[in-house]
Design a protein around this motif. Structure first.
Motif, mmCIF file in Angstrom:
data_model
loop_
_atom_site.group_PDB
_atom_site.id
_atom_site.type_symbol
_atom_site.label_atom_id
_atom_site.label_comp_id
_atom_site.label_asym_id
_atom_site.label_seq_id
_atom_site.Cartn_x
_atom_site.Cartn_y
_atom_site.Cartn_z
ATOM 1 N N GLU A 11 -18.009 7.064 2.702
ATOM 2 C CA GLU A 11 -17.518 6.336 1.536
ATOM 3 C C GLU A 11 -16.152 6.820 1.067
ATOM 4 O OE1 GLU A 11 -20.243 5.918 -1.701
ATOM 5 O OE2 GLU A 11 -21.945 5.852 -0.339
ATOM 6 N N VAL A 12 -15.509 7.693 1.803
ATOM 7 C CA VAL A 12 -14.196 8.192 1.401
ATOM 8 C C VAL A 12 -13.178 7.065 1.535
ATOM 9 C CG1 VAL A 12 -12.348 9.825 1.945
ATOM 10 C CG2 VAL A 12 -14.737 10.552 2.053
ATOM 11 N N ARG A 13 -12.473 6.793 0.447
ATOM 12 C CA ARG A 13 -11.479 5.721 0.452
ATOM 13 C C ARG A 13 -10.172 6.237 1.031
ATOM 14 N NH1 ARG A 13 -13.318 5.577 -5.029
ATOM 15 N NH2 ARG A 13 -11.353 6.565 -5.489
ATOM 16 N N GLN A 14 -9.472 5.377 1.702
ATOM 17 C CA GLN A 14 -8.154 5.701 2.247
ATOM 18 C C GLN A 14 -7.085 5.112 1.339
ATOM 19 O OE1 GLN A 14 -7.368 7.605 4.967
ATOM 20 N NE2 GLN A 14 -9.550 8.091 4.908
ATOM 21 N N PRO A 15 -5.987 5.829 1.128
ATOM 22 C CA PRO A 15 -4.913 5.278 0.281
ATOM 23 C C PRO A 15 -4.211 4.129 0.998
ATOM 24 C CG PRO A 15 -4.233 7.349 1.268
ATOM 25 C CD PRO A 15 -5.676 7.162 1.640
ATOM 26 N N GLU A 16 -3.582 3.296 0.185
ATOM 27 C CA GLU A 16 -2.762 2.218 0.740
ATOM 28 C C GLU A 16 -1.583 2.834 1.486
ATOM 29 O OE1 GLU A 16 -3.104 -1.217 0.519
ATOM 30 O OE2 GLU A 16 -5.113 -0.768 -0.292
ATOM 31 N N PRO A 17 -1.017 2.128 2.457
ATOM 32 C CA PRO A 17 0.201 2.656 3.103
ATOM 33 C C PRO A 17 1.276 2.882 2.039
ATOM 34 C CG PRO A 17 -0.646 0.767 4.304
ATOM 35 C CD PRO A 17 -1.441 0.861 3.032
ATOM 36 N N PRO A 18 2.017 3.969 2.143
ATOM 37 C CA PRO A 18 2.991 4.288 1.091
ATOM 38 C C PRO A 18 4.184 3.345 1.033
ATOM 39 C CG PRO A 18 3.155 5.853 2.885
ATOM 40 C CD PRO A 18 1.979 4.980 3.183
ATOM 41 N N LEU A 19 4.479 2.655 2.127
ATOM 42 C CA LEU A 19 5.646 1.789 2.185
ATOM 43 C C LEU A 19 5.264 0.397 2.670
ATOM 44 C CD1 LEU A 19 8.064 4.274 3.958
ATOM 45 C CD2 LEU A 19 8.088 3.644 1.550
ATOM 46 N N PRO A 20 6.001 -0.618 2.250
ATOM 47 C CA PRO A 20 5.771 -1.958 2.811
ATOM 48 C C PRO A 20 6.175 -1.992 4.285
ATOM 49 C CG PRO A 20 7.676 -1.969 1.356
ATOM 50 C CD PRO A 20 7.067 -0.602 1.256
ATOM 51 N N GLU A 21 5.656 -2.935 5.009
ATOM 52 C CA GLU A 21 5.948 -3.018 6.447
ATOM 53 C C GLU A 21 7.440 -3.150 6.729
ATOM 54 O OE1 GLU A 21 3.640 -5.562 8.981
ATOM 55 O OE2 GLU A 21 1.878 -5.291 7.686
ATOM 56 N N GLU A 22 8.171 -3.879 5.905
ATOM 57 C CA GLU A 22 9.607 -4.083 6.120
ATOM 58 C C GLU A 22 10.459 -3.096 5.321
ATOM 59 O OE1 GLU A 22 7.779 -7.253 5.650
ATOM 60 O OE2 GLU A 22 7.644 -7.191 7.825
#
Length: 130
Positions: A11-22
């Protein structure tokens, strides 16, 4: 050993990617900026440039207390990571050519929203609880 209320590992959540793809810069480039500003001498150089907008190398060296043999190393580090811009005068005057340095938008931003913001918050905290 004391038992704690812990979630199961699945159940450990992962953070969102720190940067947008572009993103214009990579995560490594942003971290290199943060690492550069983390050195006291480079922090002082960048703050001095920010309050003066633009200085020659000689003016900047006289304004900061750093060993002459280390000065250009630290200044070059700030230029290399994109926190300081370097420009050469196109025409010589009676003193010759000069190189001028000024903070980039990223340099100003890392001061305003990074370390300086943390220091402002500490001041506010101290004022509120003193």
């Amino acid at each position: 050993m004391v038992e704690t209320d812990r979630r199961p590992t699945d159940e450990v959540r992962q953070p969102e990617p720190p940067l947008p793809e572009e993103s214009g810069l990579t995560l490594e480039e942003y971290l290199a900026m943060q690492q550069a500003i983390g050195h006291p001498t480079r922090f002082h150089i960048l703050r001095t440039l920010e309050v003066n907008d633009e200085l020659s190398a000689a003016e900047l060296k006289s304004a900061v207390d750093v060993e002459p043999h280390n000065f250009h190393y630290h200044l070059d580090e700030l230029v290399d990571v994109g926190l300081v811009d370097k420009r050469q005068r196109q025409t010589a005057d009676s003193h010759g050519f000069y190189t001028y340095y000024r903070p980039t938008g990223m340099g100003r931003g890392i001061l305003e929203y990074g370390v300086a913001e943390l220091m402002r918050r500490e001041r506010e905290f101290n004022d509120a609880y003193s």
